[in-house]
Design a protein around this motif. Structure first.
Motif, PDB file in Angstrom:
ATOM      1  N   UNK A  48      23.356  13.858  19.580  1.00 49.80           N
ATOM      2  CA  UNK A  48      24.077  14.590  20.627  1.00 49.80           C
ATOM      3  C   UNK A  48      23.307  15.842  21.029  1.00 49.80           C
ATOM      4  N   UNK A  49      22.660  16.480  20.066  1.00 52.14           N
ATOM      5  CA  UNK A  49      21.847  17.672  20.345  1.00 52.14           C
ATOM      6  C   UNK A  49      20.743  17.332  21.350  1.00 52.14           C
ATOM      7  N   UNK A  50      20.009  16.239  21.088  1.00 54.99           N
ATOM      8  CA  UNK A  50      18.934  15.830  21.994  1.00 54.99           C
ATOM      9  C   UNK A  50      19.473  15.495  23.379  1.00 54.99           C
ATOM     10  N   UNK A  51      20.602  14.804  23.424  1.00 52.81           N
ATOM     11  CA  UNK A  51      21.201  14.443  24.712  1.00 52.81           C
ATOM     12  C   UNK A  51      21.639  15.689  25.480  1.00 52.81           C
ATOM     13  N   UNK A  99      29.299  23.413  25.970  1.00 54.33           N
ATOM     14  CA  UNK A  99      30.230  22.548  25.251  1.00 54.33           C
ATOM     15  C   UNK A  99      29.522  21.492  24.400  1.00 54.33           C
ATOM     16  N   UNK A 100      28.656  20.702  25.026  1.00 56.33           N
ATOM     17  CA  UNK A 100      28.065  19.556  24.332  1.00 56.33           C
ATOM     18  C   UNK A 100      27.120  20.005  23.212  1.00 56.33           C
ATOM     19  N   UNK A 101      26.317  21.007  23.474  1.00 59.32           N
ATOM     20  CA  UNK A 101      25.388  21.453  22.440  1.00 59.32           C
ATOM     21  C   UNK A 101      26.124  22.119  21.281  1.00 59.32           C
ATOM     22  N   UNK A 102      27.176  22.868  21.609  1.00 61.16           N
ATOM     23  CA  UNK A 102      27.972  23.475  20.540  1.00 61.16           C
ATOM     24  C   UNK A 102      28.588  22.431  19.634  1.00 61.16           C
ATOM     25  N   UNK A 103      29.084  21.345  20.234  1.00 60.79           N
ATOM     26  CA  UNK A 103      29.652  20.260  19.443  1.00 60.79           C
ATOM     27  C   UNK A 103      28.572  19.613  18.571  1.00 60.79           C
ATOM     28  N   UNK A 104      27.388  19.420  19.134  1.00 59.94           N
ATOM     29  CA  UNK A 104      26.300  18.796  18.379  1.00 59.94           C
ATOM     30  C   UNK A 104      25.899  19.629  17.171  1.00 59.94           C
ATOM     31  N   UNK A 105      25.886  20.927  17.326  1.00 59.45           N
ATOM     32  CA  UNK A 105      25.399  21.796  16.267  1.00 59.45           C
ATOM     33  C   UNK A 105      26.300  21.802  15.036  1.00 59.45           C
ATOM     34  N   UNK A 106      27.550  21.380  15.189  1.00 59.49           N
ATOM     35  CA  UNK A 106      28.437  21.329  14.027  1.00 59.49           C
ATOM     36  C   UNK A 106      27.908  20.398  12.946  1.00 59.49           C
ATOM     37  N   UNK A 107      27.101  19.400  13.347  1.00 59.02           N
ATOM     38  CA  UNK A 107      26.619  18.431  12.372  1.00 59.02           C
ATOM     39  C   UNK A 107      25.249  18.724  11.811  1.00 59.02           C
ATOM     40  N   UNK A 108      24.532  19.708  12.358  1.00 62.86           N
ATOM     41  CA  UNK A 108      23.137  19.901  11.959  1.00 62.86           C
ATOM     42  C   UNK A 108      22.817  21.341  11.570  1.00 62.86           C
ATOM     43  N   UNK A 109      23.845  22.133  11.320  1.00 63.65           N
ATOM     44  CA  UNK A 109      23.585  23.511  10.920  1.00 63.65           C
ATOM     45  C   UNK A 109      24.146  23.769   9.528  1.00 63.65           C
ATOM     46  N   UNK A 110      24.419  25.026   9.223  1.00 63.45           N
ATOM     47  CA  UNK A 110      24.608  25.454   7.842  1.00 63.45           C
ATOM     48  C   UNK A 110      25.751  24.772   7.102  1.00 63.45           C
ATOM     49  N   UNK A 147      11.300  18.942  26.455  1.00 63.93           N
ATOM     50  CA  UNK A 147      10.462  18.924  25.247  1.00 63.93           C
ATOM     51  C   UNK A 147      11.309  19.225  24.014  1.00 63.93           C
ATOM     52  N   UNK A 148      12.246  20.141  24.146  1.00 59.81           N
ATOM     53  CA  UNK A 148      13.144  20.449  23.038  1.00 59.81           C
ATOM     54  C   UNK A 148      14.010  19.261  22.656  1.00 59.81           C
ATOM     55  N   UNK A 149      14.408  18.464  23.655  1.00 57.60           N
ATOM     56  CA  UNK A 149      15.208  17.269  23.368  1.00 57.60           C
ATOM     57  C   UNK A 149      14.427  16.284  22.508  1.00 57.60           C
ATOM     58  N   UNK A 150      13.136  16.127  22.803  1.00 55.19           N
ATOM     59  CA  UNK A 150      12.313  15.242  21.982  1.00 55.19           C
ATOM     60  C   UNK A 150      12.203  15.728  20.553  1.00 55.19           C
ATOM     61  N   UNK A 151      12.055  17.037  20.372  1.00 56.00           N
ATOM     62  CA  UNK A 151      11.982  17.595  19.026  1.00 56.00           C
ATOM     63  C   UNK A 151      13.310  17.430  18.288  1.00 56.00           C
ATOM     64  N   UNK A 152      14.415  17.645  19.001  1.00 57.33           N
ATOM     65  CA  UNK A 152      15.733  17.522  18.372  1.00 57.33           C
ATOM     66  C   UNK A 152      15.988  16.113  17.854  1.00 57.33           C
ATOM     67  N   UNK A 153      15.427  15.106  18.511  1.00 58.77           N
ATOM     68  CA  UNK A 153      15.637  13.723  18.079  1.00 58.77           C
ATOM     69  C   UNK A 153      15.077  13.468  16.680  1.00 58.77           C
ATOM     70  N   UNK A 154      14.146  14.289  16.224  1.00 63.30           N
ATOM     71  CA  UNK A 154      13.582  14.119  14.882  1.00 63.30           C
ATOM     72  C   UNK A 154      14.615  14.386  13.785  1.00 63.30           C
TER      73      UNK A 154
END
Length: 408
Positions: free
Chosen positions: A87-90, A110-121, A174-181
């Motif tokens: 979701x972060x990459x999208x 909205x969308x990025x905030x939701x994505x970050x719940x799964x990949x942060x602290x 470019x950031x979206x490609x990195x986030x997919x990792x």
């Protein structure tokens, strides 16, 4: 004195993968302040509109985090992190195509905030905390937290270069490609079992999530941690979102703002490790109080000095050292008092308070600038909140619940 037990192979893998996930997620996010002026010029939106997008992002990260933390506690951090990475990459890819403020609010907000719940602290620390022995938990949490700062140190300058070379839209792609990792890295924190000491850190009646939530609600220190972390969120969102624009307003080159954010990340690598180490050796509540009071002093000194590249650099170094040291200490206190069985959920609620503060810091500063033409009132509020947060952490009762239950 016996040495702390060694980490298992699974713990080392989870620590490395978790720190790398946080490095990418937080590193990309901390560079968003550099987008403010290019987007302001290209789309013709005001700073309050961009500030609202970042504020929505912070608010979504906070409001959804307890629920996502509960899902991670129940179904595993790996699954949650993999979905979050997708979701972060999208979200970044879609934000590159927006043409107005509403598009920013929906994608970068909205969308990025939701994505970050799964990949942060919250999710990552919950996973690592179950594998690492209590004696090493503070250092482990500090290493994961430092990953976010290492990402900031690496990716904020890269973001500035990307904007100059590709434009802000190309940089987001470019950031979206990195986030997919982050998706394959999520395998490293999958299927994490509870640590052997988890059940001993909880009283017998706190086996269910409902019991754990009721216990936390009855504990005054839990609410004081929420209050202090609110201030942390306010400080970080205000500085990371508006510092580059503030420095540019003072006549400094935009590269100074990018360098300042990068230095914040560099020095927080040191700060996160030092404060993570202190979480295993000193009383966490006292160190937390010192961090917040230290921030108030740093803000006051920065405002008292002339605004030059040197003063901006010194401010960034000092603020960076105090930047995210609150995370291993606050999460460590939650685990120390309530155990790690429901750590992602309970720390998720505290983190929600942090993100509500971040909403106020990002959006409130934009509103203040629109109303007054300066950030003066926000700097004053930041100093006052730092003093308040330092004081509210001192009376926290940090004994384990099981001791209190036994004494009763």
């Amino acid at each position: 004195m016996p040495s702390p037990p060694a980490l298992s192979r699974q713990a080392v893998v989870a620590l490395l993968c978790g720190a790398t996930i946080v490095t990418i997620a937080m590193g990309l996010r901390q560079g968003f302040g550099l987008l403010l002026r290019p987007i302001e010029v290209d789309l013709g939106v005001g700073r309050e509109a961009f500030g609202l997008a970042i504020a929505i992002q912070n608010l979504m990260l906070g409001l959804a985090q307890p629920f996502v933390g509960a899902v991670a506690d129940r179904w595993g951090a790996g699954r949650v992190a993999a979905v979050g990475g997708l979701v972060y990459a999208a979200a970044l890819a879609l934000s590159a195509a927006v043409s107005n403020a509403l598009g920013l609010h929906l994608t970068l907000g909205f969308l990025l905030g939701l994505a970050m719940t799964g990949v942060t602290f919250v999710v990552v620390l919950g996973a690592v905390g179950r594998l690492v022995p209590p004696e090493r938990r503070g250092v482990a949490f500090g290493i994961v937290t430092a990953g976010g700062s290492f990402g900031q140190f690496l990716l904020v300058p890269a973001t500035q270069l990307g904007i100059e070379a590709l434009g802000w839209r190309g940089m987001l792609l470019a950031g979206a490609g990195l986030a997919a990792l982050m998706v394959p890295l999520a395998r490293g924190i999958r299927s994490v079992p509870s640590s052997p000491g988890a059940s001993r850190a909880l009283p017998a009646g706190a086996g269910t999530l409902r019991d754990g939530l009721a216990e936390a609600a009855r504990h005054p220190g839990y609410w004081l941690l929420n209050a202090g972390f609110f201030v942390c969120g306010f400080h970080i969102a205000f500085v990371s979102t508006h510092l580059p624009a503030f420095l540019a307003d003072q006549g400094l080159d935009p590269a100074v703002g990018a360098r300042a954010l990068a230095l914040v990340g560099l020095f927080n690598i040191i700060g996160s490790y030092v404060f993570g180490l202190s979480a295993d050796r000193l009383r966490k509540r006292n160190v937390l109080a010192a961090i917040y009071l230290g921030r108030a002093v740093v803000f006051a000194v920065f405002l008292a000095l002339p605004f030059t590249p040197l003063s901006a650099t010194l401010f960034a170094c000092a603020m960076g050292f105090l930047w995210l040291g609150t995370v291993p200490l606050t999460s460590g206190l939650v685990g120390q008092i309530f155990g790690v069985r429901h750590l992602s959920t309970l720390f998720g609620i505290v983190f929600m308070s942090h993100q509500i503060g971040a909403f106020c810091g990002a959006f409130g500063a934009g509103l203040a600038y629109r109303a007054t033409g300066s950030y003066d009132i926000v700097w004053t509020i930041s100093i006052a909140l730092g003093v308040l947060a330092g004081l509210v952490n001192l009376p926290i009762r940090d004994r384990r619940i099981e001791r209190e239950a036994a004494a009763a």
